[in-house]
Design a protein around this motif. Structure first.
Motif, mmCIF file in Angstrom:
data_model
loop_
_atom_site.group_PDB
_atom_site.id
_atom_site.type_symbol
_atom_site.label_atom_id
_atom_site.label_comp_id
_atom_site.label_asym_id
_atom_site.label_seq_id
_atom_site.Cartn_x
_atom_site.Cartn_y
_atom_site.Cartn_z
ATOM 1 N N ARG A 105 -42.580 -4.048 -58.351
ATOM 2 C CA ARG A 105 -41.776 -3.271 -57.395
ATOM 3 C C ARG A 105 -41.344 -1.947 -58.015
ATOM 4 O O ARG A 105 -41.413 -0.887 -57.366
ATOM 5 C CB ARG A 105 -40.545 -4.069 -56.959
ATOM 6 C CG ARG A 105 -39.669 -3.309 -55.966
ATOM 7 C CD ARG A 105 -38.362 -4.010 -55.674
ATOM 8 N NE ARG A 105 -38.574 -5.233 -54.909
ATOM 9 C CZ ARG A 105 -38.404 -6.443 -55.368
ATOM 10 N NH1 ARG A 105 -38.028 -6.626 -56.630
ATOM 11 N NH2 ARG A 105 -38.605 -7.498 -54.614
ATOM 12 N N SER A 106 -40.905 -1.975 -59.263
ATOM 13 C CA SER A 106 -40.422 -0.754 -59.907
ATOM 14 C C SER A 106 -41.534 0.277 -60.072
ATOM 15 O O SER A 106 -41.271 1.482 -60.076
ATOM 16 C CB SER A 106 -39.801 -1.091 -61.268
ATOM 17 O OG SER A 106 -40.792 -1.461 -62.217
ATOM 18 N N ALA A 141 -43.475 0.381 -55.464
ATOM 19 C CA ALA A 141 -42.837 0.414 -54.139
ATOM 20 C C ALA A 141 -42.592 1.830 -53.635
ATOM 21 O O ALA A 141 -42.831 2.130 -52.458
ATOM 22 C CB ALA A 141 -41.529 -0.374 -54.162
ATOM 23 N N ASN A 142 -42.139 2.731 -54.492
ATOM 24 C CA ASN A 142 -41.844 4.090 -54.063
ATOM 25 C C ASN A 142 -43.058 5.003 -54.133
ATOM 26 O O ASN A 142 -43.305 5.800 -53.225
ATOM 27 C CB ASN A 142 -40.716 4.678 -54.915
ATOM 28 C CG ASN A 142 -39.388 4.009 -54.651
ATOM 29 O OD1 ASN A 142 -39.121 3.546 -53.544
ATOM 30 N ND2 ASN A 142 -38.536 3.931 -55.668
ATOM 31 N N ASP A 143 -43.826 4.901 -55.212
ATOM 32 C CA ASP A 143 -44.923 5.847 -55.437
ATOM 33 C C ASP A 143 -46.204 5.476 -54.703
ATOM 34 O O ASP A 143 -46.966 6.356 -54.297
ATOM 35 C CB ASP A 143 -45.216 5.963 -56.934
ATOM 36 C CG ASP A 143 -44.083 6.638 -57.695
ATOM 37 O OD1 ASP A 143 -43.277 7.345 -57.051
ATOM 38 O OD2 ASP A 143 -43.994 6.451 -58.918
ATOM 39 N N PRO A 171 -46.658 3.009 -51.768
ATOM 40 C CA PRO A 171 -46.138 1.987 -50.845
ATOM 41 C C PRO A 171 -47.216 1.128 -50.190
ATOM 42 O O PRO A 171 -46.987 -0.063 -49.958
ATOM 43 C CB PRO A 171 -45.357 2.806 -49.813
ATOM 44 C CG PRO A 171 -45.864 4.204 -49.936
ATOM 45 C CD PRO A 171 -46.255 4.371 -51.366
ATOM 46 N N TRP A 204 -48.270 -1.364 -52.658
ATOM 47 C CA TRP A 204 -47.209 -2.358 -52.772
ATOM 48 C C TRP A 204 -47.316 -3.384 -51.648
ATOM 49 O O TRP A 204 -47.130 -4.583 -51.869
ATOM 50 C CB TRP A 204 -45.858 -1.660 -52.773
ATOM 51 C CG TRP A 204 -44.653 -2.539 -52.719
ATOM 52 C CD1 TRP A 204 -43.654 -2.487 -51.786
ATOM 53 C CD2 TRP A 204 -44.281 -3.584 -53.630
ATOM 54 N NE1 TRP A 204 -42.696 -3.439 -52.045
ATOM 55 C CE2 TRP A 204 -43.054 -4.130 -53.175
ATOM 56 C CE3 TRP A 204 -44.872 -4.116 -54.765
ATOM 57 C CZ2 TRP A 204 -42.411 -5.170 -53.822
ATOM 58 C CZ3 TRP A 204 -44.233 -5.162 -55.415
ATOM 59 C CH2 TRP A 204 -43.031 -5.683 -54.955
ATOM 60 N N SER A 205 -47.635 -2.925 -50.441
ATOM 61 C CA SER A 205 -47.818 -3.869 -49.330
ATOM 62 C C SER A 205 -48.965 -4.826 -49.625
ATOM 63 O O SER A 205 -48.861 -6.037 -49.387
ATOM 64 C CB SER A 205 -48.092 -3.105 -48.031
ATOM 65 O OG SER A 205 -46.976 -2.340 -47.644
#
Length: 239
Positions: free
Chosen positions: A68-69, A72-74, A76, A79-80
């Motif tokens: 996640r770290s 998730a932001n970079d 996404p 991450w999904s």
């Protein structure tokens, strides 16, 4: 003055153990990879080692937090996808026994090498595994699963990196490799469950027929289908 808190020692399956006596974690010895420009994971803009975890935390929970770290932001959409792959891994727990936690951890972490700060070679399994080994001091088997996931050695051959991949990370046991391939190759980029044939077709559509990734997937298709078939057969025997 009180001593600093003890740090958990890396184990064979992950970055910590509840039974080992804590010891300082030396970096692995340097490897001769002069033919590949190697970026030191500790120098990039990613989180510091997360191995100082609660001793009751599972390996999968640690891996989820790290993934996640990083993603998730970079990244996404990546991450999904990873969340869907991890869900697939949890669904296989009844047939995996004591390896279920390890497989889920590998599912969470298999694509971290796509992070631009880690992408030293372009072979995302290798780049992610190096980061886990060098910056996170993760266990060897977890690193091997990430390095070789979804028949990565074939893409490594296309990139001229097969000797580097296999020298740094031995292939993992086939049943675990098959299970991770199943989880990855039956999960869409958006994290949905799909048939393996749909996933393969989506990769070709996304990259185009002449792309190195498409060539690699075309060569790997028989092995991917075999892995998915083996996992489905094991599931049928344990249901």
């Amino acid at each position: 003055m009180p001593s600093p808190p003890s740090q958990p020692k890396a184990s064979a399956h992950g970055p910590f153990s509840t039974t080992d006596v804590p010891k300082p974690q030396p970096r692995p010895p340097s490897r001769d990879v002069a033919d590949v420009s190697r970026r030191h994971a500790a120098s990039v803009n990613v989180p510091a080692s997360l191995t100082s975890v609660n001793l009751m935390e599972t390996l999968a929970a640690w891996a989820q937090g790290l993934a996640r770290s990083l993603l998730a932001n970079d990244l996404p959409r990546r991450w999904s996808h990873v969340q869907g792959v991890a869900a697939r891994a949890r669904s296989l727990a009844p047939s995996l026994g004591s390896d279920a936690d390890l497989l889920e951890a590998a599912a969470w972490l298999h694509d971290i090498g796509y992070l631009p700060e880690l992408a030293a070679t372009g072979l995302h399994g290798l780049d992610g595994a190096r980061y886990l080994r060098d910056a996170q001091h993760a266990g060897p088997l977890l690193c091997r699963l990430v390095a070789h996931h979804s028949c990565a050695v074939i893409e490594a051959e296309e990139r001229g990196l097969a000797h580097v991949l296999t020298r740094e990370f031995a292939p993992p046991p086939q049943p675990l490799a098959d299970a991770l391939t199943f989880c990855d190759m039956t999960t869409s980029p958006d994290g949905d469950q799909v048939q393996v044939t749909h996933r393969l077709a989506e990769i070709h559509d996304r990259y185009g027929s002449g792309h190195l990734v498409s060539r690699s997937i075309r060569r790997a298709t028989p092995l991917i289908l075999e892995a998915v078939g083996q996992v489905n057969a094991r599931g049928a025997r344990t249901s």
